[in-house]
Design a protein around this motif. Structure first.
Motif, PDB file in Angstrom:
ATOM      1  N   ARG A 124       0.826  -1.190   0.000  1.00 28.04           N
ATOM      2  CA  ARG A 124       0.000   0.000   0.000  1.00 28.04           C
ATOM      3  C   ARG A 124       0.872   1.257   0.000  1.00 28.04           C
ATOM      4  NH1 ARG A 124      -5.152   0.375  -1.700  1.00 28.04           N
ATOM      5  NH2 ARG A 124      -6.304  -1.500  -1.093  1.00 28.04           N
ATOM      6  N   ALA A 125       0.485   2.231  -0.830  1.00 27.21           N
ATOM      7  CA  ALA A 125       1.231   3.489  -0.892  1.00 27.21           C
ATOM      8  C   ALA A 125       0.972   4.320   0.358  1.00 27.21           C
ATOM      9  CB  ALA A 125       0.819   4.281  -2.138  1.00 27.21           C
ATOM     10  N   SER A 126       1.953   5.190   0.667  1.00 29.07           N
ATOM     11  CA  SER A 126       1.833   6.014   1.873  1.00 29.07           C
ATOM     12  C   SER A 126       0.832   7.148   1.708  1.00 29.07           C
ATOM     13  CB  SER A 126       3.205   6.586   2.246  1.00 29.07           C
ATOM     14  OG  SER A 126       3.738   7.341   1.149  1.00 29.07           O
ATOM     15  N   HIS A 127       0.663   7.650   0.490  1.00 30.29           N
ATOM     16  CA  HIS A 127      -0.300   8.724   0.263  1.00 30.29           C
ATOM     17  C   HIS A 127      -0.718   8.696  -1.204  1.00 30.29           C
ATOM     18  CE1 HIS A 127       3.545  10.469  -0.946  1.00 30.29           C
ATOM     19  NE2 HIS A 127       2.848  11.257  -1.753  1.00 30.29           N
ATOM     20  N   THR A 128      -1.685   9.535  -1.539  1.00 31.98           N
ATOM     21  CA  THR A 128      -2.242   9.570  -2.882  1.00 31.98           C
ATOM     22  C   THR A 128      -1.813  10.841  -3.593  1.00 31.98           C
ATOM     23  OG1 THR A 128      -4.175   8.350  -2.086  1.00 31.98           O
ATOM     24  CG2 THR A 128      -4.371   9.442  -4.218  1.00 31.98           C
ATOM     25  N   LEU A 129      -1.395  10.716  -4.845  1.00 27.95           N
ATOM     26  CA  LEU A 129      -1.011  11.884  -5.635  1.00 27.95           C
ATOM     27  C   LEU A 129      -2.194  12.552  -6.299  1.00 27.95           C
ATOM     28  CD1 LEU A 129       2.219  10.573  -7.380  1.00 27.95           C
ATOM     29  CD2 LEU A 129       2.013  11.943  -5.318  1.00 27.95           C
ATOM     30  N   ASN A 147       0.666  20.235 -11.918  1.00 29.02           N
ATOM     31  CA  ASN A 147       0.939  18.807 -11.953  1.00 29.02           C
ATOM     32  C   ASN A 147       2.421  18.492 -11.880  1.00 29.02           C
ATOM     33  OD1 ASN A 147      -1.735  18.139 -12.167  1.00 29.02           O
ATOM     34  ND2 ASN A 147      -1.749  18.343 -14.399  1.00 29.02           N
ATOM     35  N   LEU A 148       3.289  19.512 -12.100  1.00 21.28           N
ATOM     36  CA  LEU A 148       4.719  19.221 -12.101  1.00 21.28           C
ATOM     37  C   LEU A 148       5.194  18.797 -10.726  1.00 21.28           C
ATOM     38  CD1 LEU A 148       5.980  22.129 -14.375  1.00 21.28           C
ATOM     39  CD2 LEU A 148       5.624  19.741 -14.989  1.00 21.28           C
ATOM     40  N   ALA A 149       4.689  19.465  -9.696  1.00 18.32           N
ATOM     41  CA  ALA A 149       5.088  19.079  -8.341  1.00 18.32           C
ATOM     42  C   ALA A 149       4.630  17.664  -8.022  1.00 18.32           C
ATOM     43  CB  ALA A 149       4.503  20.063  -7.326  1.00 18.32           C
ATOM     44  N   SER A 150       3.435  17.322  -8.503  1.00 15.80           N
ATOM     45  CA  SER A 150       2.947  15.964  -8.261  1.00 15.80           C
ATOM     46  C   SER A 150       3.865  14.937  -8.896  1.00 15.80           C
ATOM     47  CB  SER A 150       1.526  15.814  -8.821  1.00 15.80           C
ATOM     48  OG  SER A 150       0.655  16.712  -8.178  1.00 15.80           O
ATOM     49  N   ARG A 151       4.381  15.276 -10.072  1.00 18.53           N
ATOM     50  CA  ARG A 151       5.265  14.329 -10.733  1.00 18.53           C
ATOM     51  C   ARG A 151       6.546  14.129  -9.948  1.00 18.53           C
ATOM     52  NH1 ARG A 151       4.429  16.755 -16.808  1.00 18.53           N
ATOM     53  NH2 ARG A 151       2.288  16.099 -17.066  1.00 18.53           N
ATOM     54  N   HIS A 152       7.065  15.202  -9.353  1.00 14.11           N
ATOM     55  CA  HIS A 152       8.270  15.057  -8.532  1.00 14.11           C
ATOM     56  C   HIS A 152       8.013  14.156  -7.333  1.00 14.11           C
ATOM     57  CE1 HIS A 152      11.333  17.477 -10.398  1.00 14.11           C
ATOM     58  NE2 HIS A 152      10.473  18.461 -10.592  1.00 14.11           N
ATOM     59  N   VAL A 153       6.861  14.363  -6.699  1.00  8.74           N
ATOM     60  CA  VAL A 153       6.538  13.537  -5.534  1.00  8.74           C
ATOM     61  C   VAL A 153       6.406  12.076  -5.934  1.00  8.74           C
ATOM     62  CG1 VAL A 153       4.814  13.139  -3.752  1.00  8.74           C
ATOM     63  CG2 VAL A 153       5.447  15.476  -4.352  1.00  8.74           C
ATOM     64  N   GLN A 154       5.796  11.868  -7.102  1.00  9.62           N
ATOM     65  CA  GLN A 154       5.589  10.484  -7.524  1.00  9.62           C
ATOM     66  C   GLN A 154       6.916   9.784  -7.785  1.00  9.62           C
ATOM     67  OE1 GLN A 154       3.319  10.089 -11.098  1.00  9.62           O
ATOM     68  NE2 GLN A 154       2.854   7.952 -10.713  1.00  9.62           N
ATOM     69  N   SER A 155       7.871  10.502  -8.375  1.00 12.27           N
ATOM     70  CA  SER A 155       9.149   9.859  -8.681  1.00 12.27           C
ATOM     71  C   SER A 155       9.947   9.549  -7.431  1.00 12.27           C
ATOM     72  CB  SER A 155       9.963  10.777  -9.594  1.00 12.27           C
ATOM     73  OG  SER A 155      10.267  11.992  -8.913  1.00 12.27           O
ATOM     74  N   GLU A 156       9.750  10.341  -6.365  1.00  9.38           N
ATOM     75  CA  GLU A 156      10.535  10.103  -5.164  1.00  9.38           C
ATOM     76  C   GLU A 156       9.858   9.137  -4.203  1.00  9.38           C
ATOM     77  OE1 GLU A 156      11.590  13.691  -3.248  1.00  9.38           O
ATOM     78  OE2 GLU A 156      12.505  14.605  -5.005  1.00  9.38           O
ATOM     79  N   GLN A 157       8.529   9.096  -4.207  1.00 12.68           N
ATOM     80  CA  GLN A 157       7.826   8.324  -3.183  1.00 12.68           C
ATOM     81  C   GLN A 157       7.222   7.037  -3.726  1.00 12.68           C
ATOM     82  OE1 GLN A 157       7.888   9.175  -0.096  1.00 12.68           O
ATOM     83  NE2 GLN A 157       8.940  11.110  -0.421  1.00 12.68           N
TER      84      GLN A 157
END
Length: 797
Positions: free
Chosen positions: A737-742, A776-786
């Motif tokens: 399970r993921a820690s949070h939702t993007l 959406n760019l910030a969301s993409r950064h979060v997705q790549s790291e988390q």
């Protein structure tokens, strides 16, 4: 007392039935047999689009003109598939009809002088044709044996069996069908025509056959498994349309029986292909009517017009029609079980002895078939011809060696005929036409029909599964029409006031047996209506099909599903098993150990992994910014083999390669990573590397799939099953399970206008728009790291 006797009889029947092995009993041994003989069993296909760097770079270069050109090329190939399949069907039918016509004409001419000489000529011709068929299969194209429908169904389900779509398989299918059907075996050419259409479609899609130097360079090649899947679907529909002259039935057959997925765009192309086949076949028949086709005559392409038969039916006839449905379900299920048992014995014992045994088996069956078909009519007394009033429109007796009813076979008087020879001494198409014929009441005796039913049922069971191209449609229609006409005879006898035609009941019997054996409903119903040209019987055909399928399902599965499992083809059914709803995804993949690769992999390590495992997909792991591991995608085994063979991507250091500037496109194209159709492809044993090369490195990032399908670990296996089948997947990542939702994508997010920029749109979900409304760019950064770590991998190889 009566109830106890009935219950004891049911229990005894179940006990006898249980002694016959089912498909599951032979799957494991057959898989081992396939692996030992061919060096590997069936392999899954890669229908998923690999959106790696090279793919995205190539897509960015394509403009609107290329899209239109690509679409028009698909339609052009649909046209070629229809023309090619139609011409192949015309050639097969012309050859079968002429060989059969010459055989019957020579036999009847010699019988007038010597019965024994006629029998020898008839047997030798049959044996020569059958020997040519089995010789082609055993020595040239072993993948062309059988109907080919289970293999093509497996291909469209996502499983590739080696050799099923090669050029030599097409040649073996065409000429093998001519020999086996023309030689009088209890087989049909309609099932092999489906395989023939699929082979033609695949060869057109890949531009021909490079091995036999039959290829075109001016047409782009549809090399991805996804594009081939569309073309093979068109070929399947074309095969049915050519076999039965039923274009709509061909479309529904591909939809109901063959494919595991469907799209509206594909529907149009399949329909167009079937229409082209109908035009080609109709044109060929018009040309043959002028006497240009030898013995083709009124035979050949199936069209059993019974529009002049029974006009209406009464409520009283529904009971015997329901009985026909029950008989079809019982006899069809028994046929499936017996053929499954004999196929199990052949593949695991008899056929393991070599090709000589296969040839001897088929030749012995040919001799037995000739003896039965030539000897049984002699046991029946000739019957006086009916009066002209009753038999309007039919010549009796029919001229020796010609097509039609009332065949004169060794009759002492001029106005007599042999009803059993009317069935045996005709091609199967004409024999069925005789059984379906209207205004021929009392043409057959009940003893003759029972004799033919028992013997032909036996011949069909023992012949199906031999090393020749074999279809089950026509034998099924022959069997069903025989007992259907028997029921019609009793209806005529007991319901004397009704306008009853025995041919109508023969039609319903044919539909019931096919429904009880193959278990098709909608497509089979449409095919039966198209080949008989009578819409009035549509409700009756639907009735017997539903009854026969329901009865047959009580005992076993359909014929093609049973044969596919026995051959080791892992088909995914339409619905998951009930137990899968209580099994989690993590439980299903717990027995498999995940073998992952780093982004920068040493060549020696990659070779070691390929040699020590048989996996066809490997997760690629890279180090994240926080020092932990991060799953960045999936690399296929076939892609790794291409990289190792080409050696152009080897580098001396373990540093990431530079993707900017487009160096990848100059070294590889998308076509470089496509496995040849219906072949084993590259093998790690065939790749030679020096010690210096083994010490080098490869950056896998440009070649991996960065967006594989992912499911949470607690998803039910039933949902994973549906995802696999509906999307045609080969691998699915199972993650914790993921820690949070993007974000949350809804229908509105997918309805983006063509002139809008997706990067400037905010998420439409009201629950998440407040959290991620800044872009959406910030969301993409979060997705790549988390991105969560990979828990395990569920592989269907």
């Amino acid at each position: 007392m009566l109830g106890s006797h009935i219950q004891n009889g049911i229990d005894a029947a179940r006990q006898v039935w249980s002694r016959i092995p089912t498909s599951e009993d032979g799957v494991e041994e057959e898989l081992l047999f396939s692996t030992d003989r061919n060096g590997g069993g069936p392999e899954s296909l890669d229908y998923e689009v690999i959106e790696n760097y090279a793919y995205r770079e190539e897509q960015a270069k394509r403009g609107k003109f290329f899209v239109w050109y690509y679409v028009m090329l698909k339609w052009f190939f649909s046209l070629l598939i229809g023309v090619g399949t139609g011409l192949a069907a015309v050639f097969i039918n012309l050859a079968v009809e002429n060989f059969s016509g010459w055989k019957f004409a020579a036999t009847f001419a010699i019988i007038k002088h010597s019965y024994l000489a006629g029998f020898l000529v008839y047997t030798i011709i049959n044996l020569a044709l059958v020997f040519s068929s089995v010789f082609i299969i055993t020595q040239f194209a072993p993948a062309a044996s059988g109907s080919g429908i289970p293999e093509i169904k497996g291909y469209l389900n996502g499983v590739d069996t080696h050799g099923i779509l090669l050029f030599r398989t097409l040649v073996g299918k065409i000429f093998g069908s001519i020999g086996s059907v023309g030689g009088g075996l209890a087989l049909g050419k309609e099932g092999p025509l489906v395989h023939t259409g699929a082979c033609i479609a695949s060869l057109l899609g890949q531009g021909g056959s490079a091995k036999y130097h039959i290829s075109s360079r001016w047409l782009p090649i549809f090399q991805s498994d996804r594009d081939r899947r569309d073309l093979v679907t068109c070929g399947c529909a074309a095969g049915v349309a050519a076999a039965f002259r039923a274009p709509v039935g061909g479309v529904l057959f591909a939809l109901e029986e063959m494919t595991s997925w469907w799209r509206s765009h594909l529907m149009w192309r399949v329909f167009f292909t079937s229409a082209i086949v109908a035009v080609v076949v109709r044109s060929a028949m018009g040309w043959c009517k002028n006497g240009n086709c030898g013995h083709f005559g009124s035979g050949g392409f199936i069209i059993w017009d019974i529009s002049g038969g029974q006009e209406d039916y009464s409520f009283q006839e529904l009971l015997p029609m329901a009985i026909i449905g029950i008989l079809g379900g019982l006899l069809g299920a028994l046929f499936n079980q017996l053929t499954l048992f004999l196929t199990y014995l052949r593949r695991n014992y008899l056929h393991r002895m070599g090709n000589k045994v296969k040839i001897i088996e088929v030749c012995l069956l040919s001799l037995m078939t000739s003896i039965i078909s030539f000897g049984l009519p002699l046991l029946r007394k000739c019957t006086p011809c009916p009066t002209s009033e009753v038999n309007s429109g039919f010549e009796c007796p029919n001229a020796p060696g010609t097509y039609g009813n009332y065949v004169d076979f060794y009759c002492s008087k001029d106005n007599e005929y042999n009803d059993l020879a009317t069935i045996f001494f005709n091609t199967q198409d004409d024999a069925i036409r005789n059984l379906f014929s209207a205004k021929t009441i009392h043409e057959y005796s009940a003893q003759s029909l029972l004799t033919f039913l028992a013997m032909f049922y036996f011949l069909a069971v023992v012949t199906f599964g031999t090393a020749v191209p074999a279809g089950q449609f026509i034998p099924g229609i022959m069997i069903g029409s025989t007992y259907g006409r028997l029921v019609g005879m009793f209806v005529v006898k007991f319901y004397k006031k009704l306008n009853v035609e025995e041919g109508t009941y023969a039609l319903l019997g044919a539909a019931s047996f096919l429904g009880g054996s193959i278990r098709m409903t909608v497509s089979l119903c449409v095919i039966m209506v198209e080949i008989t040209n009578n819409l009035k019987f549509l409700p009756l055909i639907m009735l017997v099909l539903l009854i026969s399928k329901a009865v047959g399902d009580l005992f076993n599965e359909g014929l093609y599903d049973e044969q596919a499992r026995l051959k080791g083809i892992p088909l995914l059914d339409f619905r998951p098993q009930q137990y899968m709803r209580n099994v989690m995804a993590r439980d299903a993949c717990r027995s498999r150990q995940v073998v992952s690769l780093p982004r920068i992999v040493k060549v020696a390590d990659a070779v070691s992994v390929l040699q020590s495992t048989k996996h066809n997909g490997f997760p690629v792991v890279d180090s994240g910014r926080n020092g932990g591991s991060l799953v960045i995608g999936l690399i296929l085994r076939s892609h790794l083999l291409v990289l190792l063979q080409s050696k152009v991507d080897f580098q001396n250091n373990s540093l990431p390669c530079e993707l900017e500037g487009g160096p990848i496109s100059s070294r590889h194209y998308i076509s470089d990573f496509v496995k040849p159709v219906s072949s084993k492809g590259l093998s790690i044993e065939h790749i030679l590397l020096s010690d210096d090369e083994l010490g080098m490195y490869i950056d896998l990032l440009p070649f991996l799939n960065p967006s594989p399908y992912i499911v949470p670990e607690d998803m039910s296996l039933a949902k994973v099953y549906n995802l696999f089948r509906q999307l045609g997947l080969r691998h699915v990542f199972v993650v914790p399970r993921a820690s949070h939702t993007l974000g949350l994508i809804t229908r509105k997010d997918l309805l983006i206008e063509e002139n809008e920029d997706p990067d400037t749109l905010e998420l439409q979900s009201t629950s998440m728009s407040d959290l991620y409304c800044n872009g959406n760019l910030a969301s993409r950064h979060v997705q790549s790291e988390q991105q969560p770590l990979l828990h395990s991998l569920l592989i269907s190889d």
